[in-house]
Structure formats: structure tokens, C-alpha cells
Design a protein around this motif. Structure first.
Motif, PDB file in Angstrom:
ATOM      1  N   GLU A 188      46.892  57.364  29.467  1.00  0.00           N
ATOM      2  CA  GLU A 188      48.239  57.568  29.969  1.00  0.00           C
ATOM      3  C   GLU A 188      48.598  56.088  30.594  1.00  0.00           C
ATOM      4  N   ASN A 189      47.733  55.487  31.321  1.00  0.00           N
ATOM      5  CA  ASN A 189      47.996  54.191  31.739  1.00  0.00           C
ATOM      6  C   ASN A 189      47.110  53.092  31.281  1.00  0.00           C
ATOM      7  N   PRO A 190      47.514  52.448  30.280  1.00  0.00           N
ATOM      8  CA  PRO A 190      46.551  51.566  29.650  1.00  0.00           C
ATOM      9  C   PRO A 190      46.406  50.381  30.596  1.00  0.00           C
ATOM     10  N   HIS A 191      47.178  50.067  31.588  1.00  0.00           N
ATOM     11  CA  HIS A 191      47.079  49.064  32.269  1.00  0.00           C
ATOM     12  C   HIS A 191      45.991  49.202  33.296  1.00  0.00           C
ATOM     13  N   ARG A 192      45.446  50.298  33.604  1.00  0.00           N
ATOM     14  CA  ARG A 192      44.410  50.678  34.563  1.00  0.00           C
ATOM     15  C   ARG A 192      43.223  49.698  33.997  1.00  0.00           C
ATOM     16  N   VAL A 193      42.861  49.039  35.297  1.00  0.00           N
ATOM     17  CA  VAL A 193      41.453  48.570  34.935  1.00  0.00           C
ATOM     18  C   VAL A 193      40.192  49.175  35.169  1.00  0.00           C
ATOM     19  N   LEU A 194      39.258  48.525  34.385  1.00  0.00           N
ATOM     20  CA  LEU A 194      37.815  49.044  33.897  1.00  0.00           C
ATOM     21  C   LEU A 194      37.393  49.651  35.217  1.00  0.00           C
ATOM     22  N   LEU A 195      37.334  48.648  36.348  1.00  0.00           N
ATOM     23  CA  LEU A 195      36.630  48.593  37.546  1.00  0.00           C
ATOM     24  C   LEU A 195      36.828  50.099  38.121  1.00  0.00           C
ATOM     25  N   TRP A 196      38.163  50.494  38.123  1.00  0.00           N
ATOM     26  CA  TRP A 196      38.327  52.086  38.869  1.00  0.00           C
ATOM     27  C   TRP A 196      38.296  53.098  38.059  1.00  0.00           C
ATOM     28  N   VAL A 197      38.147  52.787  36.981  1.00  0.00           N
ATOM     29  CA  VAL A 197      37.478  53.956  36.048  1.00  0.00           C
ATOM     30  C   VAL A 197      36.321  54.182  36.096  1.00  0.00           C
TER      31      VAL A 197
ATOM     32  N   THR B 213      28.891  49.137  39.661  1.00  0.00           N
ATOM     33  CA  THR B 213      29.808  47.937  39.633  1.00  0.00           C
ATOM     34  C   THR B 213      30.710  47.655  40.783  1.00  0.00           C
ATOM     35  N   ARG B 214      30.485  46.896  41.583  1.00  0.00           N
ATOM     36  CA  ARG B 214      31.208  46.721  42.836  1.00  0.00           C
ATOM     37  C   ARG B 214      32.779  46.202  42.895  1.00  0.00           C
ATOM     38  N   PHE B 215      33.537  46.676  44.033  1.00  0.00           N
ATOM     39  CA  PHE B 215      34.755  46.044  44.244  1.00  0.00           C
ATOM     40  C   PHE B 215      34.439  45.017  45.311  1.00  0.00           C
ATOM     41  N   GLY B 216      34.975  43.634  45.022  1.00  0.00           N
ATOM     42  CA  GLY B 216      34.835  42.788  45.992  1.00  0.00           C
ATOM     43  C   GLY B 216      36.338  42.018  46.244  1.00  0.00           C
ATOM     44  N   CYS B 217      36.788  41.469  45.551  1.00  0.00           N
ATOM     45  CA  CYS B 217      38.236  40.747  45.555  1.00  0.00           C
ATOM     46  C   CYS B 217      39.224  41.585  44.908  1.00  0.00           C
ATOM     47  N   GLY B 218      38.919  42.019  43.769  1.00  0.00           N
ATOM     48  CA  GLY B 218      39.857  42.622  43.046  1.00  0.00           C
ATOM     49  C   GLY B 218      40.791  41.671  42.176  1.00  0.00           C
ATOM     50  N   VAL B 219      40.650  40.458  42.359  1.00  0.00           N
ATOM     51  CA  VAL B 219      41.470  39.243  41.646  1.00  0.00           C
ATOM     52  C   VAL B 219      40.589  38.406  40.735  1.00  0.00           C
ATOM     53  N   GLY B 220      39.406  38.922  40.496  1.00  0.00           N
ATOM     54  CA  GLY B 220      38.953  38.053  39.499  1.00  0.00           C
ATOM     55  C   GLY B 220      38.123  36.834  40.111  1.00  0.00           C
ATOM     56  N   MET B 221      37.803  36.765  41.538  1.00  0.00           N
ATOM     57  CA  MET B 221      37.542  35.606  42.093  1.00  0.00           C
ATOM     58  C   MET B 221      35.974  35.700  42.461  1.00  0.00           C
ATOM     59  N   CYS B 222      35.367  37.023  42.838  1.00  0.00           N
ATOM     60  CA  CYS B 222      34.104  36.960  43.366  1.00  0.00           C
ATOM     61  C   CYS B 222      32.855  37.275  42.546  1.00  0.00           C
ATOM     62  N   GLY B 223      33.343  37.931  41.300  1.00  0.00           N
ATOM     63  CA  GLY B 223      32.043  38.348  40.609  1.00  0.00           C
ATOM     64  C   GLY B 223      31.380  39.690  40.594  1.00  0.00           C
ATOM     65  N   ALA B 224      31.760  40.234  41.964  1.00  0.00           N
ATOM     66  CA  ALA B 224      30.902  41.539  42.455  1.00  0.00           C
ATOM     67  C   ALA B 224      31.237  42.712  40.986  1.00  0.00           C
ATOM     68  N   CYS B 225      32.379  42.675  40.584  1.00  0.00           N
ATOM     69  CA  CYS B 225      32.663  43.579  39.319  1.00  0.00           C
ATOM     70  C   CYS B 225      32.318  43.225  38.181  1.00  0.00           C
ATOM     71  N   THR B 226      31.174  42.430  37.927  1.00  0.00           N
ATOM     72  CA  THR B 226      30.775  41.890  36.676  1.00  0.00           C
ATOM     73  C   THR B 226      30.115  42.973  35.719  1.00  0.00           C
ATOM     74  N   VAL B 227      30.553  43.284  34.567  1.00  0.00           N
ATOM     75  CA  VAL B 227      30.006  44.044  33.545  1.00  0.00           C
ATOM     76  C   VAL B 227      29.964  43.295  32.150  1.00  0.00           C
ATOM     77  N   HIS B 228      29.242  43.933  31.480  1.00  0.00           N
ATOM     78  CA  HIS B 228      29.334  43.191  30.092  1.00  0.00           C
ATOM     79  C   HIS B 228      30.252  43.775  28.864  1.00  0.00           C
ATOM     80  N   VAL B 229      31.093  43.129  28.221  1.00  0.00           N
ATOM     81  CA  VAL B 229      31.967  43.787  27.134  1.00  0.00           C
ATOM     82  C   VAL B 229      31.569  42.800  26.084  1.00  0.00           C
ATOM     83  N   ASN B 230      30.967  43.725  25.133  1.00  0.00           N
ATOM     84  CA  ASN B 230      30.386  43.001  23.858  1.00  0.00           C
ATOM     85  C   ASN B 230      29.567  42.022  24.285  1.00  0.00           C
ATOM     86  N   GLY B 231      28.546  42.090  25.349  1.00  0.00           N
ATOM     87  CA  GLY B 231      27.738  41.220  25.409  1.00  0.00           C
ATOM     88  C   GLY B 231      28.153  40.081  26.308  1.00  0.00           C
ATOM     89  N   VAL B 232      29.450  40.018  26.938  1.00  0.00           N
ATOM     90  CA  VAL B 232      29.957  38.866  27.497  1.00  0.00           C
ATOM     91  C   VAL B 232      30.294  39.181  28.921  1.00  0.00           C
TER      92      VAL B 232
END
Ligand code: FES
Ligand code: FES
Length: 162
Positions: free
Chosen positions: A15-24, A34-53
Motif C-alpha cells: 500500500e505504501n511502497p515508500h515504507r522502508v525495510l527496517l520497519w517492515v 536488525t536495529r534502529f539507530g539513527c534512521g537516516v543512514g549514518m550509523c549502520g545499526a540497521c545493516t542487512v544484505h540486499v543481493n549480497g551487498v
């Protein structure tokens, strides 16, 4: 829409394709490793792999994830020689070196380390520092993180020896 996470298919609302993976991951699928740290791409706490990256889940909208293969910290363990799940060498090395303090940044650290070792199984200490540079640890465990990533590389090399 369908998401493929840790080799399993999940159906999530598009329904909302702008929703980000972290919250899903955290709020809908219960994959709270998968952790929430800053929410703006700065800290890396939420790092996952997408196609190995290594990818920041707080900046990854669902609209970009159709057909992607996503791996979270819950998907790092592999079947051991007895067929039962065994922690990934990176996880074992982080435990052996006793890296975690509060633990908050650790899943992101381990996901970044795993992505590094998958593209470069024999990194130099300098390459480890460079690869891990954008994952912050507010407890300052950087020296042990470097030691653990190098130890994980040794473990991986031993385990893949013929
Ligand atoms: S929570 Fe995603 S980079 Fe900080
Ligand atoms: S162990 Fe506490 S933030 Fe890294």
C-alpha cells in the motif's frame, strides 16, 4: 508484495511502497535483530544484505526490493556438520573475541563484516578498518571488531579448506 528474506518468502502490504525495510522487518515480521539507530543512514545499526551487498535498511524503500534477496542477522547461521544450525564464523568470532558491550550495533557490524568477507575472504587489517568505517559503535569496541573480523576470516579459511 513478496519479499524474500533469509531464503523464505514473506507477503507484505505494498500500500505504501515508500515504507522502508527496517520497519517492515522489525514491526511487521518480528525480525528485530536488525536495529534502529539513527534512521537516516549514518550509523549502520540497521545493516542487512540486499543481493549480497551491505545495505542500510532504514534507507531501503520496499519499492526497490521486489525480487531482491534479503539477508538479516537471523539468516547468518548455517547448517553445521550435524545438520543443526550453527552460528556463522563471523558470529562465533565476535563471541570468541567478546566484542559486544551494550550490543546495539552488533548485528549491523556483523552484517557489514560478512559482506566484506564474502567479497574479500582475506582482507588486510587496513581493509577491515576501511570496510567497517561507517558502522558506528557508541561503546567504542572498534579494536575488538577489527580483531574479530580478522579472526572470522581465519575461521572461514579453515572451514573451507578441502
Ligand atoms: S538506523 Fe540505519 S544507518 Fe542508522
Ligand atoms: S556495543 Fe554498544 S554500540 Fe556497539
Amino acid at each position: 508484495m513478496k519479499l524474500i528474506i533469509n531464503d523464505r518468502e514473506y507477503e507484505v502490504s505494498d500500500e505504501n511502497p515508500h515504507r522502508v525495510l527496517l520497519w517492515v522487518l522489525r514491526d511487521e515480521l518480528g525480525l528485530a535483530g536488525t536495529r534502529f539507530g539513527c534512521g537516516v543512514g549514518m550509523c549502520g545499526a540497521c545493516t542487512v544484505h540486499v543481493n549480497g551487498v551491505a545495505t542500510r535498511a532504514c534507507l531501503a524503500p520496499l519499492s526497490q526490493l521486489a525480487d531482491a534477496r534479503i539477508r538479516t542477522v537471523e539468516g547468518l547461521a548455517r547448517p553445521g556438520p550435524d545438520g543443526r544450525p550453527r552460528l556463522h564464523p563471523v558470529q562465533r568470532a565476535f563471541l570468541d573475541v567478546q566484542v559486544p558491550q551494550c550490543g546495539w550495533c552488533m548485528s549491523g557490524q556483523m552484517m557489514t563484516a560478512t559482506a566484506l568477507l564474502e567479497r574479500n575472504p582475506t582482507p588486510t587489517p587496513e581493509q577491515v578498518v576501511e570496510a567497517m568505517d561507517r558502522n558506528y559503535c557508541r561503546c567504542g569496541t572498534y579494536t575488538r571488531i577489527k580483531k574479530a573480523v580478522l579472526a572470522a576470516a581465519d575461521l572461514l579459511a579453515r572451514e573451507t579448506e578441502p
